[in-house]
Design an enzyme around this catalytic site. Sequence first.
Site, PDB file in Angstrom:
ATOM      1  N   GLY A  54       0.676  -1.057   0.095  1.00 47.94           N
ATOM      2  CA  GLY A  54      -0.085  -0.015   0.080  1.00 47.94           C
ATOM      3  C   GLY A  54       0.768   1.254  -0.029  1.00 47.94           C
ATOM      4  O   GLY A  54       0.122   2.261   0.166  1.00 47.94           O
TER       5      GLY A  54
ATOM      6  N   SER B  38       1.372   8.195   1.989  1.00 48.01           N
ATOM      7  CA  SER B  38       0.850   6.995   2.316  1.00 48.01           C
ATOM      8  C   SER B  38       1.131   6.465   3.869  1.00 48.01           C
ATOM      9  O   SER B  38       2.507   6.634   4.181  1.00 48.01           O
ATOM     10  CB  SER B  38       1.061   5.923   1.291  1.00 48.01           C
ATOM     11  OG  SER B  38       0.903   6.171   0.118  1.00 48.01           O
ATOM     12  N   ILE B  39       0.293   6.083   4.664  1.00 45.99           N
ATOM     13  CA  ILE B  39       0.682   5.623   5.839  1.00 45.99           C
ATOM     14  C   ILE B  39       1.650   4.497   5.745  1.00 45.99           C
ATOM     15  O   ILE B  39       2.686   4.109   6.446  1.00 45.99           O
ATOM     16  CB  ILE B  39      -0.489   4.975   6.503  1.00 45.99           C
ATOM     17  CG1 ILE B  39      -1.538   6.356   6.849  1.00 45.99           C
ATOM     18  CG2 ILE B  39      -0.226   4.381   8.048  1.00 45.99           C
ATOM     19  CD1 ILE B  39      -2.762   5.927   7.457  1.00 45.99           C
TER      20      ILE B  39
ATOM     21  N   ILE C  99      -4.412  -1.167   2.473  1.00 45.86           N
ATOM     22  CA  ILE C  99      -5.062  -0.871   1.095  1.00 45.86           C
ATOM     23  C   ILE C  99      -6.707  -0.711   1.437  1.00 45.86           C
ATOM     24  O   ILE C  99      -7.343  -1.106   2.188  1.00 45.86           O
ATOM     25  CB  ILE C  99      -5.250  -2.397   0.533  1.00 45.86           C
ATOM     26  CG1 ILE C  99      -3.571  -3.015   0.412  1.00 45.86           C
ATOM     27  CG2 ILE C  99      -5.935  -2.403  -0.793  1.00 45.86           C
ATOM     28  CD1 ILE C  99      -3.639  -4.313  -0.088  1.00 45.86           C
TER      29      ILE C  99
ATOM     30  N   TYR D 231     -10.641   2.072  10.105  1.00 46.79           N
ATOM     31  CA  TYR D 231     -11.174   3.271  10.499  1.00 46.79           C
ATOM     32  C   TYR D 231     -12.341   3.172  11.458  1.00 46.79           C
ATOM     33  O   TYR D 231     -13.116   1.953  11.080  1.00 46.79           O
ATOM     34  CB  TYR D 231     -11.552   4.329   9.397  1.00 46.79           C
ATOM     35  CG  TYR D 231     -12.034   5.704   9.636  1.00 46.79           C
ATOM     36  CD1 TYR D 231     -11.342   6.450  10.620  1.00 46.79           C
ATOM     37  CD2 TYR D 231     -13.147   6.156   9.193  1.00 46.79           C
ATOM     38  CE1 TYR D 231     -11.671   7.636  11.029  1.00 46.79           C
ATOM     39  CE2 TYR D 231     -13.649   7.563   9.608  1.00 46.79           C
ATOM     40  CZ  TYR D 231     -12.993   8.101  10.636  1.00 46.79           C
ATOM     41  OH  TYR D 231     -13.297   9.587  11.174  1.00 46.79           O
TER      42      TYR D 231
ATOM     43  N   TYR E  23     -18.199   8.327   4.704  1.00 46.90           N
ATOM     44  CA  TYR E  23     -17.534   7.278   4.662  1.00 46.90           C
ATOM     45  C   TYR E  23     -18.201   6.271   3.796  1.00 46.90           C
ATOM     46  O   TYR E  23     -17.371   5.342   3.390  1.00 46.90           O
ATOM     47  CB  TYR E  23     -17.246   6.789   5.923  1.00 46.90           C
ATOM     48  CG  TYR E  23     -15.711   6.002   6.134  1.00 46.90           C
ATOM     49  CD1 TYR E  23     -14.432   6.900   5.674  1.00 46.90           C
ATOM     50  CD2 TYR E  23     -15.406   4.668   6.426  1.00 46.90           C
ATOM     51  CE1 TYR E  23     -13.251   6.385   5.884  1.00 46.90           C
ATOM     52  CE2 TYR E  23     -14.448   4.336   6.273  1.00 46.90           C
ATOM     53  CZ  TYR E  23     -13.096   4.916   6.386  1.00 46.90           C
ATOM     54  OH  TYR E  23     -12.037   4.349   6.235  1.00 46.90           O
TER      55      TYR E  23
ATOM     56  N   LYS F 232     -14.677  -1.826   6.415  1.00 45.22           N
ATOM     57  CA  LYS F 232     -13.954  -1.979   7.455  1.00 45.22           C
ATOM     58  C   LYS F 232     -14.206  -2.772   8.541  1.00 45.22           C
ATOM     59  O   LYS F 232     -13.663  -3.381   9.254  1.00 45.22           O
ATOM     60  CB  LYS F 232     -13.854  -0.588   8.120  1.00 45.22           C
ATOM     61  CG  LYS F 232     -12.499   0.535   7.124  1.00 45.22           C
ATOM     62  CD  LYS F 232     -11.475  -0.161   6.843  1.00 45.22           C
ATOM     63  CE  LYS F 232     -10.466   1.076   6.170  1.00 45.22           C
ATOM     64  NZ  LYS F 232      -9.449   0.288   5.516  1.00 45.22           N
TER      65      LYS F 232
HETATM   66  P1  NAI Z   1      -3.158   5.475   0.161  1.00 46.77           P
HETATM   67  O1  NAI Z   1      -3.834   6.059  -1.142  1.00 46.77           O
HETATM   68  O2  NAI Z   1      -1.828   6.142   0.210  1.00 46.77           O
HETATM   69  O3  NAI Z   1      -3.075   3.897   0.104  1.00 46.77           O
HETATM   70  C1  NAI Z   1      -4.102   3.001  -0.288  1.00 46.77           C
HETATM   71  C2  NAI Z   1      -3.297   2.098  -0.916  1.00 46.77           C
HETATM   72  O4  NAI Z   1      -4.029   0.902  -1.522  1.00 46.77           O
HETATM   73  C3  NAI Z   1      -2.603   2.600  -2.378  1.00 46.77           C
HETATM   74  O5  NAI Z   1      -1.415   2.358  -2.282  1.00 46.77           O
HETATM   75  C4  NAI Z   1      -3.375   1.584  -3.391  1.00 46.77           C
HETATM   76  O6  NAI Z   1      -2.425   1.496  -4.594  1.00 46.77           O
HETATM   77  C5  NAI Z   1      -3.555   0.474  -2.430  1.00 46.77           C
HETATM   78  N1  NAI Z   1      -4.645  -0.384  -3.520  1.00 46.77           N
HETATM   79  C6  NAI Z   1      -5.627  -0.115  -3.837  1.00 46.77           C
HETATM   80  N2  NAI Z   1      -6.106  -0.952  -4.864  1.00 46.77           N
HETATM   81  C7  NAI Z   1      -5.439  -2.068  -4.498  1.00 46.77           C
HETATM   82  C8  NAI Z   1      -5.155  -3.612  -5.219  1.00 46.77           C
HETATM   83  N3  NAI Z   1      -6.115  -4.186  -5.813  1.00 46.77           N
HETATM   84  N4  NAI Z   1      -4.030  -4.239  -4.917  1.00 46.77           N
HETATM   85  C9  NAI Z   1      -2.861  -3.702  -3.897  1.00 46.77           C
HETATM   86  N5  NAI Z   1      -3.231  -2.666  -3.520  1.00 46.77           N
HETATM   87  C10 NAI Z   1      -4.123  -1.865  -3.619  1.00 46.77           C
HETATM   88  O7  NAI Z   1      -4.010   6.038   1.501  1.00 46.77           O
HETATM   89  P2  NAI Z   1      -3.445   5.759   3.156  1.00 46.77           P
HETATM   90  O8  NAI Z   1      -4.573   6.578   3.656  1.00 46.77           O
HETATM   91  O9  NAI Z   1      -2.245   5.462   3.485  1.00 46.77           O
HETATM   92  O10 NAI Z   1      -4.432   4.272   3.032  1.00 46.77           O
HETATM   93  C11 NAI Z   1      -3.772   3.059   3.850  1.00 46.77           C
HETATM   94  C12 NAI Z   1      -4.769   2.402   4.786  1.00 46.77           C
HETATM   95  O11 NAI Z   1      -5.234   3.268   5.693  1.00 46.77           O
HETATM   96  C13 NAI Z   1      -6.294   1.898   3.997  1.00 46.77           C
HETATM   97  O12 NAI Z   1      -6.607   0.730   4.409  1.00 46.77           O
HETATM   98  C14 NAI Z   1      -7.015   3.004   4.656  1.00 46.77           C
HETATM   99  O13 NAI Z   1      -8.410   2.764   4.685  1.00 46.77           O
HETATM  100  C15 NAI Z   1      -6.729   3.206   5.950  1.00 46.77           C
HETATM  101  N6  NAI Z   1      -7.013   4.379   6.926  1.00 46.77           N
HETATM  102  C16 NAI Z   1      -6.769   5.381   6.149  1.00 46.77           C
HETATM  103  C17 NAI Z   1      -7.143   6.771   6.926  1.00 46.77           C
HETATM  104  C18 NAI Z   1      -7.068   8.016   6.124  1.00 46.77           C
HETATM  105  O14 NAI Z   1      -7.543   9.137   6.852  1.00 46.77           O
HETATM  106  N7  NAI Z   1      -6.315   8.297   5.344  1.00 46.77           N
HETATM  107  C19 NAI Z   1      -7.941   6.518   8.336  1.00 46.77           C
HETATM  108  C20 NAI Z   1      -7.841   5.362   8.627  1.00 46.77           C
HETATM  109  C21 NAI Z   1      -7.537   4.075   7.966  1.00 46.77           C
END
Ligand code: NAI
Length: 270
Positions: free
Chosen positions: A15, A21-22, A95, A150, A160, A167
């Site tokens: 991810g 990205s986290i 993801i 989340y 959301y 989730k």
């Molecule tokens: P991000 O957009 O940087 O990361 C999401 C990732 O999922 C991307 O790297 C994307 O390429 C990947 N992805 C999407 N479809 C895919 C697939 N078919 N196969 C493999 N990878 C795939 O965003 P973020 O925020 O870093 O998200 C990471 C996690 O954190 C997610 O699960 C998100 O729901 C969760 N999260 C995020 C929050 C926020 O406010 N940003 C809050 C709480 C949880």
Amino acid sequence: MSYNLLKGKKGIIFGALDENSIAWKTAERIHEEGGTFVLTNAPVAMRLGQIKDLAAKTGSEIIPADATSEEDLDNLVAKSMEILGGKIDFVLHAIGMSINVRKGRSYTDEKYDFTTKGWDVSALSFHKVLQSLYKADAMREWGSIVALTYMAAQRVFPDYNDMADNKAYLESVARSFGYFFGKEKNVRVNTISQSPTPTTAGQGVKGFDGFISYAEKMSPLGNATALECADYTVTLFSDLTRKVTMQNLFHDGGFSNTGVSQEVIERFTE
Ligand code: NAI
């Protein structure tokens, strides 16, 4: 600051899309703590993202894998063990993606093809990752697996959308699979419920700016940043949390247990 908490540990990080990205911040922190890993993302995200820079910086290899494809995941697990020279100590699933959100469909107007695809990417993919690791017996004893979630899984945040349901499913998978991974392999499985964070996925949520400011004002410690989430994940991958499993762990500055804060009350009494 580095504590060498992950010295000698090997893992897979899903991810990391860009430096917000986290997963990106987590990869950097794990590298600082002495861990080594394979980076993976969907093939399409590789073209859009800057994952090569992260790989160069952390001395990592990249293996593309669509997390909805069992074949891709089996290949990823086998190749990672080859590259890292043995079993896996840690895995981060970071993801998420809702096609209904992307296409502007509200919760009461879902297109179910979109719902199914978003669920496969955001929720079922975690089961697929766990099953692939489990069947290949790829996890080392006392290893640790973390997925990000989340609080909309427990409480309603209208915009959301279907990600709330995804989730809830993801958190349930962590508990259910955590039982088998614990019993049979002495491996931990947990979810971290993170504050709103300005990333590509986060900013896709309608009204994100209001959302994040509200959470900031509601949380006694303020919102947790991506870097702080990375720090927390490092502790869960370390040997210092070996008996923590099947938990949904709130990492949100206290938001989830706050009814109302003084700052929010003041906004309504001005
Ligand atoms: P991000 O957009 O940087 O990361 C999401 C990732 O999922 C991307 O790297 C994307 O390429 C990947 N992805 C999407 N479809 C895919 C697939 N078919 N196969 C493999 N990878 C795939 O965003 P973020 O925020 O870093 O998200 C990471 C996690 O954190 C997610 O699960 C998100 O729901 C969760 N999260 C995020 C929050 C926020 O406010 N940003 C809050 C709480 C949880």
